[in-house]
Design a protein around this motif. Structure first.
Motif, PDB file in Angstrom:
ATOM      1  N   UNK A 435      30.912  27.784  47.890  1.00 21.30           N
ATOM      2  CA  UNK A 435      30.011  26.842  47.223  1.00 21.30           C
ATOM      3  C   UNK A 435      30.780  26.239  46.045  1.00 21.30           C
ATOM      4  N   UNK A 436      31.498  25.136  46.334  1.00 23.60           N
ATOM      5  CA  UNK A 436      32.300  24.493  45.297  1.00 23.60           C
ATOM      6  C   UNK A 436      33.521  25.276  44.888  1.00 23.60           C
ATOM      7  N   UNK A 437      33.918  26.242  45.675  1.00 25.96           N
ATOM      8  CA  UNK A 437      34.989  27.171  45.311  1.00 25.96           C
ATOM      9  C   UNK A 437      36.192  26.964  46.228  1.00 25.96           C
ATOM     10  N   UNK A 438      37.420  27.267  45.753  1.00 20.01           N
ATOM     11  CA  UNK A 438      38.597  27.187  46.623  1.00 20.01           C
ATOM     12  C   UNK A 438      38.430  28.114  47.831  1.00 20.01           C
ATOM     13  N   UNK A 439      38.729  27.632  49.044  1.00 17.03           N
ATOM     14  CA  UNK A 439      38.572  28.467  50.240  1.00 17.03           C
ATOM     15  C   UNK A 439      39.473  29.700  50.182  1.00 17.03           C
ATOM     16  N   UNK A 440      39.017  30.843  50.708  1.00 16.50           N
ATOM     17  CA  UNK A 440      39.860  32.047  50.762  1.00 16.50           C
ATOM     18  C   UNK A 440      41.071  31.822  51.659  1.00 16.50           C
ATOM     19  N   UNK A 441      42.097  32.643  51.423  1.00 14.78           N
ATOM     20  CA  UNK A 441      43.323  32.591  52.216  1.00 14.78           C
ATOM     21  C   UNK A 441      43.487  33.909  52.950  1.00 14.78           C
ATOM     22  N   UNK A 442      43.925  33.826  54.215  1.00 17.15           N
ATOM     23  CA  UNK A 442      44.144  35.018  55.045  1.00 17.15           C
ATOM     24  C   UNK A 442      45.616  35.104  55.376  1.00 17.15           C
ATOM     25  N   UNK A 499      51.612  23.165  37.379  1.00 15.18           N
ATOM     26  CA  UNK A 499      50.594  24.074  37.904  1.00 15.18           C
ATOM     27  C   UNK A 499      51.235  25.066  38.876  1.00 15.18           C
ATOM     28  N   UNK A 500      50.651  26.270  38.889  1.00 16.66           N
ATOM     29  CA  UNK A 500      51.138  27.271  39.834  1.00 16.66           C
ATOM     30  C   UNK A 500      50.927  26.764  41.257  1.00 16.66           C
ATOM     31  N   UNK A 501      49.776  26.207  41.525  1.00 20.68           N
ATOM     32  CA  UNK A 501      49.511  25.521  42.788  1.00 20.68           C
ATOM     33  C   UNK A 501      49.253  26.442  43.967  1.00 20.68           C
ATOM     34  N   UNK A 502      48.593  25.875  44.973  1.00 22.47           N
ATOM     35  CA  UNK A 502      48.249  26.665  46.163  1.00 22.47           C
ATOM     36  C   UNK A 502      49.468  26.946  47.020  1.00 22.47           C
ATOM     37  N   UNK A 503      50.457  26.049  46.995  1.00 20.71           N
ATOM     38  CA  UNK A 503      51.659  26.287  47.808  1.00 20.71           C
ATOM     39  C   UNK A 503      52.383  27.540  47.334  1.00 20.71           C
ATOM     40  N   UNK A 504      52.541  27.686  46.030  1.00 18.77           N
ATOM     41  CA  UNK A 504      53.192  28.894  45.521  1.00 18.77           C
ATOM     42  C   UNK A 504      52.355  30.132  45.836  1.00 18.77           C
ATOM     43  N   UNK A 505      51.031  29.988  45.763  1.00 17.21           N
ATOM     44  CA  UNK A 505      50.168  31.122  46.082  1.00 17.21           C
ATOM     45  C   UNK A 505      50.328  31.523  47.543  1.00 17.21           C
ATOM     46  N   UNK A 506      50.364  30.540  48.433  1.00 12.86           N
ATOM     47  CA  UNK A 506      50.530  30.865  49.859  1.00 12.86           C
ATOM     48  C   UNK A 506      51.898  31.484  50.115  1.00 12.86           C
ATOM     49  N   UNK A 507      52.913  30.993  49.428  1.00 19.41           N
ATOM     50  CA  UNK A 507      54.250  31.576  49.599  1.00 19.41           C
ATOM     51  C   UNK A 507      54.277  33.020  49.117  1.00 19.41           C
ATOM     52  N   UNK A 508      53.574  33.286  48.019  1.00 16.34           N
ATOM     53  CA  UNK A 508      53.526  34.656  47.515  1.00 16.34           C
ATOM     54  C   UNK A 508      52.777  35.558  48.485  1.00 16.34           C
ATOM     55  N   UNK A 509      51.693  35.032  49.089  1.00 16.50           N
ATOM     56  CA  UNK A 509      50.937  35.836  50.051  1.00 16.50           C
ATOM     57  C   UNK A 509      51.748  36.107  51.306  1.00 16.50           C
ATOM     58  N   UNK A 510      52.549  35.165  51.714  1.00 14.06           N
ATOM     59  CA  UNK A 510      53.376  35.367  52.913  1.00 14.06           C
ATOM     60  C   UNK A 510      54.311  36.555  52.727  1.00 14.06           C
ATOM     61  N   UNK A 511      54.734  36.797  51.497  1.00 11.20           N
ATOM     62  CA  UNK A 511      55.605  37.938  51.214  1.00 11.20           C
ATOM     63  C   UNK A 511      54.834  39.250  51.185  1.00 11.20           C
ATOM     64  N   UNK A 512      53.507  39.171  51.198  1.00 10.20           N
ATOM     65  CA  UNK A 512      52.673  40.365  51.099  1.00 10.20           C
ATOM     66  C   UNK A 512      52.129  40.816  52.451  1.00 10.20           C
ATOM     67  N   UNK A 513      52.663  40.279  53.517  1.00 11.91           N
ATOM     68  CA  UNK A 513      52.164  40.640  54.848  1.00 11.91           C
ATOM     69  C   UNK A 513      52.271  42.149  55.075  1.00 11.91           C
ATOM     70  N   UNK A 514      51.172  42.743  55.518  1.00 10.11           N
ATOM     71  CA  UNK A 514      51.158  44.174  55.820  1.00 10.11           C
ATOM     72  C   UNK A 514      50.966  45.069  54.622  1.00 10.11           C
ATOM     73  N   UNK A 515      50.871  44.508  53.418  1.00  8.96           N
ATOM     74  CA  UNK A 515      50.695  45.330  52.219  1.00  8.96           C
ATOM     75  C   UNK A 515      49.242  45.763  52.052  1.00  8.96           C
ATOM     76  N   UNK A 516      49.007  46.901  51.386  1.00 11.67           N
ATOM     77  CA  UNK A 516      47.629  47.298  51.060  1.00 11.67           C
ATOM     78  C   UNK A 516      46.985  46.288  50.105  1.00 11.67           C
ATOM     79  N   UNK A 517      45.673  46.364  49.987  1.00 11.59           N
ATOM     80  CA  UNK A 517      44.935  45.414  49.155  1.00 11.59           C
ATOM     81  C   UNK A 517      45.390  45.472  47.689  1.00 11.59           C
ATOM     82  N   UNK A 518      45.580  46.670  47.159  1.00 13.57           N
ATOM     83  CA  UNK A 518      45.977  46.791  45.758  1.00 13.57           C
ATOM     84  C   UNK A 518      47.340  46.159  45.503  1.00 13.57           C
TER      85      UNK A 518
END
Length: 568
Positions: A435-442, A499-518
């Motif tokens: 609701x007006x919020x940035x979509x989650x990333x998987x 800005x940190x930006x969504x591209x940098x966020x997605x790149x950081x998440x790509x490095x976290x594949x298989x990691x626990x939530x914490x």
């Protein structure tokens, strides 16, 4: 031509004008007049030879120093301070003599003559010395009270404030001191201190009426004079161990903010003599400062307790495994000195543990920063918790929340993302609504990052809201990240304004594949903090919430069905 005035001579000593006065006669006459004036001078004076012989004494000096007479020596009955002063002047070591005659302070100022004798002129400076001593005492008193105020106000803890007060009082005002608070359930918190020792805290069950004026002082009534208190009747609990015989007692109230803060008891040993009026006056001034400091410390403690109680519901919860799913969250306020703000996340476990039961995860961002935004955040979280039974229909739930905000007196709006999470075998199913919020990333196990296909309007701004819900499935090791725009819009970096930006966020998440939530949350928070840390710009609140499908069999015995929301 002007006429020359007649030659007229004044008659001197009965002689005719024709008789001239000799020089010797003039000197003799002048000396006689000087001798008369010397003897009649109101200022005491005497002449001492270099060897200390008294050569001349005027009448005033004879009255001041009865032993002074012509032909005597300075050591024959004259004050020792004058003897020492004369020797110092003759030897070139001093330029005055000062001492006491009876109860008067006398200062002697020397005048050296050509024949090496010394003429001493004496002044009574008792009043000047008394004024100077009074000024010194008042300056010392003011300095002590100023130091006491600073020390007392620096102790915001009530017990520490009492210890500081007792120690200051015993070091400066008395041989021993007690600081006593009003009774609480028949118990009196007390700090006692003996001169030169560390203060000791104790709790007493006493009858304050055993000490005259104490019961009244604890109720804020004016102090009684110390002469009204018989030290011989002092109870044992009033005297510190090893104090000795009590010679005098002062009891003074400690005034507070509207209510009494307690009482100050000063103890003097028998050898110290009774307390003077000036000492009692200083004690009252000190007690006034002590009472205000103790009252402030008590108010600070109450406010801190209230703040901590209210803060518990405003702080983000600790997250753990719920229903066989891993959860982790992270929050950073916009200002380092603040603990809460406008970003929040919550976890509402299902009412039962049946397979497929949905846990509701919520992450939101209230418009604004700081405490005002945090207050509205707390209300929204409470409303969302109340609407938890309606979580199967995200749009209906958000519509009710929208109505609630529009009917309130707040002008702020909020963006939200709802995630209904359920475990199906090894997989985790998600229903996501923004609701007006940035979509989650998987982030998938192979490092791919997908954006959830959900959109919606903000809550609390328009009469109705429009939303779309996306359904996704997480395989073991995959994570869905909910985040606020404080992450993507954080400004900093090498240039300080990027800005940190969504591209940098997605790149950081790509490095976290298989990691626990914490680990995913920790990685995102660290990168965002480093990005902002290179810039002096202000940043928004930052919140992230990770939902992870655990690898392998989940151990339900270890927090498997515990609640997701904990008090911080």
């Amino acid at each position: 031509m002007a006429r020359r005035p007649p030659d007229v001579r004044q008659e001197v000593g009965g002689r005719s004008p024709a008789h001239d006065v000799t020089e010797s006669e003039t000197v003799a006459s002048t000396t006689a007049v000087a001798d008369v004036r010397w003897q009649a001078s109101p200022c005491p004076a005497l002449v001492l030879g270099a060897d200390g012989t008294v050569r001349a004494v005027n009448d005033a000096a004879g009255t001041l120093f009865p032993a002074a007479r012509t032909g005597a020596t300075v050591s024959d009955g004259l004050p020792g301070w004058l003897t020492d002063g004369h020797a110092g002047v003759v030897g070139g070591r001093s330029d005055e003599a000062r001492g006491w005659v009876a109860d008067r302070s006398i200062v002697g100022r020397p005048v050296l003559t050509e024949d090496d004798s010394v003429t001493w002129w004496f002044d009574d400076d008792t009043d000047v010395r008394s004024a100077r001593e009074g000024l010194r005492v008042e300056q010392d008193r003011a300095a002590f009270l100023s130091h006491a105020s600073a020390a007392l106000l620096g102790a915001l803890n009530l017990t520490r404030c009492m210890e500081v007060a007792a120690e200051l009082a015993s070091d400066r005002l008395a041989d021993g001191a007690l600081v006593i608070t009003p009774a609480s359930r028949g118990r009196y918190e007390t700090v006692v201190c003996r001169h030169g020792e560390a203060p000791q805290r104790t709790v007493l069950r006493i009858d304050p009426d055993e000490v005259p004026g104490l019961a009244e002082a604890l109720r804020g009534f004016p102090p009684v004079p110390s002469r009204w208190i018989d030290p011989a009747l002092a109870p044992d609990w009033l005297t510190p161990d090893g104090f000795g015989e009590v010679g005098s007692i002062v009891v003074t109230p400690l005034p507070g903010h509207g209510v009494p803060a307690g009482a100050l008891v000063l103890l003097g040993r028998a050898a110290s003599g009774p307390f003077t009026e000036d000492e009692e006056s200083t004690a009252r001034e000190f007690a006034a400062r002590t009472g205000l400091a103790m009252s402030s410390a008590r108010m600070f403690a109450q406010q801190a307790s209230i703040t901590e109680t209210l803060m518990r519901d405003l702080l983000p919860p600790r997250l753990t495994h719920v229903g066989g799913v891993e959860y982790a969250g992270g929050y950073r306020a916009s200002a380092d000195h603040e603990r809460v703000g406008g970003d929040f996340y919550d976890l509402h476990p299902a009412d039962d543990d049946a397979s497929g039961a949905e846990t509701l995860a919520v992450l939101g961002d209230v418009c604004g920063k700081g405490l005002d935004a945090a207050v509205l955040t707390g209300r929204i979280r409470s409303v969302v918790q109340a609407l938890r039974p309606l979580a199967r229909d995200h749009k209906h739930m958000l519509g009710l929340l929208n109505d609630a905000l529009l009917s309130s007196d707040h002008t702020r709006f909020v963006t939200l993302v709802l995630a209904s999470v359920s475990r199906h075998g090894p997989d985790v199913r998600l229903r996501l609504t923004c609701a007006g919020h940035p979509p989650p990333l998987v982030v998938r196990t192979d490092g791919r990052v997908e954006e959830a296909a959900t959109l919606g309007t903000v809550v609390g701004a328009l009469p109705t809201i429009e939303t779309t819900t996306a359904e996704m499935t997480l395989a073991p090791g995959e994570t869905c990240l909910l985040f606020t725009d404080g992450i993507t819009e954080a400004r900093g970096g090498p240039l300080g304004n990027d800005q940190f930006g969504e591209e940098r966020l997605q790149a950081a998440l790509a490095e976290c594949a298989g990691m626990p939530a914490e680990a995913v949350v920790e990685r995102v928070q660290m990168l965002a903090a480093q990005w902002v840390g290179q810039s002096d710009r202000d940043h928004d609140d930052m919140a992230v919430l990770a939902i992870t499908a655990p690898r392998g069999q989940h151990l339900t015995a270890v927090g498997g069905h515990g609640r997701g929301r904990f008090t911080a």
